[in-house]
Each structure stands twice: as C-alpha cells, then as structure tokens.
Design a protein around this motif. Structure first.
Motif, PDB file in Angstrom:
ATOM      1  N   THR A  86      -2.220   0.568  -7.600  1.00 17.92           N
ATOM      2  CA  THR A  86      -1.240   0.434  -6.511  1.00 17.92           C
ATOM      3  C   THR A  86       0.018   1.240  -6.813  1.00 17.92           C
ATOM      4  OG1 THR A  86      -0.364  -1.580  -7.547  1.00 17.92           O
ATOM      5  CG2 THR A  86      -2.072  -1.844  -5.854  1.00 17.92           C
ATOM      6  N   ARG A 133       3.687  -1.472   5.810  1.00 12.96           N
ATOM      7  CA  ARG A 133       5.110  -1.263   5.570  1.00 12.96           C
ATOM      8  C   ARG A 133       5.769  -0.624   6.784  1.00 12.96           C
ATOM      9  NH1 ARG A 133       6.294   2.345   0.554  1.00 12.96           N
ATOM     10  NH2 ARG A 133       5.361   0.520  -0.468  1.00 12.96           N
ATOM     11  N   THR A 161      -1.479  -0.122   3.070  1.00 16.07           N
ATOM     12  CA  THR A 161      -0.178  -0.631   2.628  1.00 16.07           C
ATOM     13  C   THR A 161       0.959   0.059   3.367  1.00 16.07           C
ATOM     14  OG1 THR A 161      -1.059  -1.115   0.424  1.00 16.07           O
ATOM     15  CG2 THR A 161       1.332  -0.906   0.627  1.00 16.07           C
TER      16      THR A 161
END
Length: 410
Positions: free
Chosen positions: A217, A269, A265
């Motif tokens: 990540t 976001r 992700t």
C-alpha cells in the motif's frame, strides 16, 4: 516379251529390273498380262520412293535425331538394295546417300547443340550451387534461408543436365552447402535455447519480485518499483514462447492486483475530496467575481490572501479536477501580480514595501506550516502531511516570486 525403261517381263513370266550392274530378277508373273506385272512391280517401287520422300521431309522439317535418321536410311537402303520392284532404284539410293550426308551434318549440329546445352546447364547449376553456398555461409534468417535452400534444390532438379562429371562435382558442392546450412542452423538454435533459458531464469526472478509487491500500500514507491521491473523485463530479452506467456501472465496479474488496489484507494479518496472541490469551486467563483473589480492592487492582494487562505483551508483536490481548478486559481493570482507590477511601475517605494511585507508574511506562513507539518508527521497523519506539503509548496512558490519581485525593486 514386254519391256519398259526400268524392267521387262520375259515370255515365261519372269520379271526383271534394270540396274547399272545389269538385270536382276525381281519376281514372276503368271496371273495375267505382262503389262499388269510391270504395273504391279512399279507400285512396289512407288511405295519405296514414298518412304524415301517421307524420310526426306522428316529430316528437313522436324527435329529428327541424326541417329534415328541414319537407322531409317540404313533400313531403306537394305529395302531398296533387295527390292522386288521395277523403277530407278539407283536414283533412290542416291537420294538416300544425300540423306545420309544431311544426317551426318545434323549429327554435327546436334552434337554442337548438345555441347551448348550442357554448357548452359553447367552455368545454370553453377549459379544454383553458388547461391546455395552463399545461403549456407551468410544467412541468419533461418526460416527464409531454409525455404530458399529447398527452392534451390527444386531448381536443381528441374534444370537441364550437364555432363556426368560436372553433375557429380556440382552436386557434391550443393550437398555440402545444404549440410553446412543445416549444421549452422542447429548450432544457432541450440545456443538460442541456452540463451532463452537464461532469460527465463531472469524473468522468473522479476515475476517473483512483482508478486511480492502486489499487496503493498506504499503507492508511490511501489508504482516506481513496478516501472523499474517492467524496464528490466523489456531489456532482458525473450524466453521460449510457452514460458514467456506464462511468466507474463503472472507478472501482469501481480501488477494488476497492485494498481487495481491503488486505483480503488485513489477513487475512494477522490470521492472523499469531492467536497473540497465543491468548496474550491465556490471560492474560485467568488474570487473571479470580486478581485478583477478591485482597482487598488493592495486591496486586491489583501483580498487575494483571504481567498488563498480559504483555498488552502479547503484542503486537497481530487486528481481529476486538480489541474483545472489550481490552474484557474493561478490565473487570478497572476492577474493580481500583474496589477501589482503595474502599480509598482507607478509607485515603486510602496511596491518595495508591499514586497517586503509579502515576503515577511509568506516566510511567517511557511514557518507556521512547517511546524504544523512536523506535528502531522509525528502523529502519522498522512492526509494532513500531504495537505501541509502541498500548502508549503504553494507558499514557497509564492515566496520565491515575492522575493524575486523584491530583488527587482532593490
């Protein structure tokens, strides 16, 4: 007794033919009148003459070989010499002698033509062999080279034959060229197999690294690591096709796993940051509506600072609108700077004072942001870290511009 220029029939029915060597008995006739006997034996003569004329025509108008012509001439000579016929047999023999002379001439002509044909065949096969030898030595395009070698073999088979010694010598060279090409090709592919195995091992290592990063990540560094792995993949060469396909499938699967997770992700976001975009669009609309109408550059700058503070407080933008909104806001900032520059041209002492004030304020703001950044880093607040880093980058850019303006005033 009945006679004509070339023969006669005696009273007892015996039939004679006249030659330069005298009379010769050719038969007897008991069945009818003597004139009928001469007519009968004349027809036999005419038959022989027809055969001679046909042979003359064949020799004159066809490609009858000299050997075949001589065989026919000899046969007709025997027939004429022993013919039971009445007629000018010696004239037929002379015509056959003339034919024999012509056949001898044809024999010479045919021999010359045969030699010429063999010479041409030798040249053709020399060319074929020379090209085969060139292919055997120079060619590295194995597929096209192998196809060309097969074509040359077929051309050899279809080409006319030269003399036996020449044929044997040239075929020996041809066979050697073909064998040499086959050996070179086998050696090349044996070496290629070894090289491909080396590449396979290297790509196996690359794939293992890619798979080990799939769950990361740490988006930025890992994305760069994947780019580096891709460069290594491209520069390492090619393995055998089966291994290449399998390894690439594993590499792509690992890469897709990482980038799909990163994109998800970022998408999440960006969705969270959409409210920031709405806020900045409102700020941008207000700034566009208000600042161009402020005639005093100092008031415009002061108002711009308010908008800049609000802009920074609004937070980070989603990636899909970041460049568009930041660019639009920079245009407003550029407009204020241009107005200030024009005012400075008119009142430079005040411009210097404003520049000094701007530099001081920006330096103070940067100092404050740096302190905030240190705290956010200490807390491990990644979102605030990014916001303060972006704000610092903007403030430092503004500070550089302000210091540049102040330096120019000095």
């Amino acid at each position: 007794m009945t006679t004509d220029p070339w023969g006669r029939v005696d009273d007892d029915g015996t039939v004679y033919v006249r030659t330069s060597e005298g009379e010769r008995v050719v038969g007897s006739w008991q069945a009818g009148a003597p004139e009928e006997a001469l007519t009968f034996f004349h027809r036999k003569y005419e038959s022989l003459r027809t055969e001679v004329e046909l042979l003359e025509k064949r020799l004159r108008s066809t490609d009858l070989s000299a050997s075949a012509a001589m065989a026919s001439i000899d046969k007709l000579r025997d027939s004429v010499r022993e013919a039971n016929a009445v007629g000018d047999l010696e004239a037929l023999m002379k015509r056959l002698d003339a034919l024999a002379d012509r056949a001898e001439e044809r024999k010479v002509e045919q021999k010359q033509a045969q030699e010429q044909a063999r010479g041409q065949a030798r040249e053709i096969k020399e060319r074929i062999v020379a090209e085969a030898e060139r292919v055997a030595v120079e060619t590295t395009h194995w597929k096209s080279g192998g196809e060309r070698m097969l074509q040359l073999i077929e051309e050899w088979k279809k080409a006319p034959r030269a003399d036996r010694p020449t044929e044997q010598a040239l075929w020996k060279r041809m066979s050697a060229a073909r064998n040499s090409f086959s050996k070179r090709r086998k050696a090349y592919f044996a070496n290629l197999d070894q090289e491909r195995e080396t590449v396979r091992v290297e790509k196996e290592r690359i794939v293992e690294e890619a798979e080990s990063l799939a769950g990361s990540t740490d988006w930025g560094p890992t994305a760069r690591a994947y780019r580096d792995l891709m460069q290594r993949w491209k520069s390492s060469g090619r393995a055998d096709r089966a291994s290449e396909d399998k390894l690439w499938a594993r590499f792509k699967a690992a890469q897709d796993t990482f980038f799909d997770a990163r994109n998800a992700t970022f998408a999440e976001r960006d969705a969270e940051l959409r409210v920031n975009a709405d806020a900045k669009e409102r700020i941008l609309a207000e700034a566009r509506a208000e600042i161009p109408g402020i005639a005093d550059p100092r008031r415009a700058r002061a108002r711009l600072r308010d908008f800049q503070e609000a802009w920074e407080e609004a937070g980070e933008l989603p990636r899909d609108v970041r460049d568009q909104l930041e660019g639009a806001f920079r245009q407003i900032e550029d407009g204020v700077r241009k107005a200030e520059a024009a005012e400075w041209e008119r009142t430079s002492p005040e411009a210097r004072a404003r520049a000094e004030d701007t530099v001081a304020q920006l330096a103070s703001a940067i100092s404050g942001l740096e302190a905030k950044l240190d705290k956010a880093r200490a807390k491990g607040d990644d979102r605030r870290v990014r916001e303060y880093e972006d704000a610092l980058e903007a403030r430092r850019s503004w500070l550089a511009e302000a210091e540049k303006a102040l330096n120019e005033l000095s």
